[in-house]
Design an enzyme around this catalytic site. Structure first.
Site, PDB file in Angstrom:
ATOM      1  N   CYS A 143       0.850  -1.186   0.000  1.00  0.00           N
ATOM      2  CA  CYS A 143       0.000   0.000   0.000  1.00  0.00           C
ATOM      3  C   CYS A 143       0.887   1.239   0.000  1.00  0.00           C
ATOM      4  O   CYS A 143       1.793   1.370   0.833  1.00  0.00           O
ATOM      5  CB  CYS A 143      -0.911  -0.008   1.222  1.00  0.00           C
ATOM      6  SG  CYS A 143      -1.873   1.516   1.440  1.00  0.00           S
ATOM      7  N   CYS A 175      -5.305   1.099   6.571  1.00  0.00           N
ATOM      8  CA  CYS A 175      -5.480   2.558   6.512  1.00  0.00           C
ATOM      9  C   CYS A 175      -6.723   2.981   5.746  1.00  0.00           C
ATOM     10  O   CYS A 175      -6.987   4.173   5.610  1.00  0.00           O
ATOM     11  CB  CYS A 175      -4.243   3.209   5.899  1.00  0.00           C
ATOM     12  SG  CYS A 175      -3.971   2.798   4.150  1.00  0.00           S
ATOM     13  N   CYS A 225      -8.347  -5.530  -9.807  1.00  0.00           N
ATOM     14  CA  CYS A 225      -7.966  -4.492 -10.771  1.00  0.00           C
ATOM     15  C   CYS A 225      -7.547  -3.261  -9.968  1.00  0.00           C
ATOM     16  O   CYS A 225      -8.396  -2.541  -9.438  1.00  0.00           O
ATOM     17  CB  CYS A 225      -9.153  -4.195 -11.676  1.00  0.00           C
ATOM     18  SG  CYS A 225      -8.761  -3.225 -13.133  1.00  0.00           S
ATOM     19  N   CYS A 283      -7.298  -0.889   1.407  1.00  0.00           N
ATOM     20  CA  CYS A 283      -6.356  -1.407   2.399  1.00  0.00           C
ATOM     21  C   CYS A 283      -7.062  -1.491   3.748  1.00  0.00           C
ATOM     22  O   CYS A 283      -7.682  -0.532   4.193  1.00  0.00           O
ATOM     23  CB  CYS A 283      -5.148  -0.478   2.489  1.00  0.00           C
ATOM     24  SG  CYS A 283      -3.972  -0.930   3.788  1.00  0.00           S
ATOM     25  N   CYS A 289       0.293   3.337   3.596  1.00  0.00           N
ATOM     26  CA  CYS A 289       0.759   2.872   4.912  1.00  0.00           C
ATOM     27  C   CYS A 289       1.824   1.788   4.850  1.00  0.00           C
ATOM     28  O   CYS A 289       2.431   1.449   5.866  1.00  0.00           O
ATOM     29  CB  CYS A 289      -0.420   2.369   5.744  1.00  0.00           C
ATOM     30  SG  CYS A 289      -1.118   0.798   5.172  1.00  0.00           S
TER      31      CYS A 289
END
Length: 203
Positions: free
Chosen positions: A98, A147, A189, A144, A101
């Site tokens: 990510c 976060c 995606c 995510c 984070c």
């Protein structure tokens, strides 16, 4: 007039702000204020640390990016233009994290060319790293779980189970979406701007 232009091409993001003024002849003159161009591998981490509350658990993390385009994708849900992410091209051996984070999201072993123009994966890296939300139009958004940053969408039209590594397939996280028929694996995606890449450590 203060104008901000976002340009995302060839894997690089340039953000240019300028002042447009009209001269007596009617010609528009531009005075550049600044140019922001991040490193292609990693943004300059912010010193800001945040605490997000997920259910009863509080998760602390360091904000990893201040890149304006990344933030538009991660925090406001913007979709990057098709075929513009450098992650669409070349081969990778490592983990996609990510960009906000740093949490591991996808392994390169599950990356494949879906032909859609966005980086695609048929499984996540680990159980519980991604959360899902059904959108009003029926789409399945993925973000995510640490976060809550927007990553992209999941579709149930990925590769057939017999076309991927059976060893990796057996280790697929139980939290990954599954279709009722079982004919296809999920297609994650993902916006390339929502991820950073970390090479696998060589033994």
């Amino acid at each position: 007039i203060l104008v901000t232009v976002l340009v995302y091409a060839s894997g690089l993001l340039s953000v240019e702000s300028f002042v447009a003024t009209a001269s007596a002849s009617g010609t528009v003159q531009r005075s550049k204020l600044f140019m922001f161009q991040p490193d292609t591998k990693e943004d300059t981490p912010s010193t800001t640390s945040k605490t997000e509350t997920s259910g009863k658990e509080k998760q602390k993390y360091e904000v990893k990016t201040r890149n304006p385009f990344r933030l538009l994708v991660l925090r406001l849900g913007l979709t990057e233009p098709s075929m513009t992410s450098p992650f669409n091209y070349g081969k990778y051996d490592g983990v996609f994290n990510c960009a906000y984070c740093g949490q591991p999201l996808f392994d390169s072993d599950a990356k494949y060319d879906s032909g859609t123009g966005w980086p695609s994966f048929w499984r996540s890296a680990k159980d519980g790293s991604i959360q899902y939300k059904r959108e009003f139009g029926g789409g399945l958004e993925c973000s995510c779980k640490r976060c809550f940053s927007h990553l992209g969408h999941v579709f149930l039209d990925g590769p057939r189970p017999d076309s991927v590594s059976q060893q990796l397939l057996k280790k697929s996280p139980e939290s990954d979406p599954r279709g009722r028929s079982g004919k296809y694996l999920p297609r994650f995606c993902i916006n390339g701007a929502a991820m950073t890449f970390e090479d696998r450590e060589k033994e």
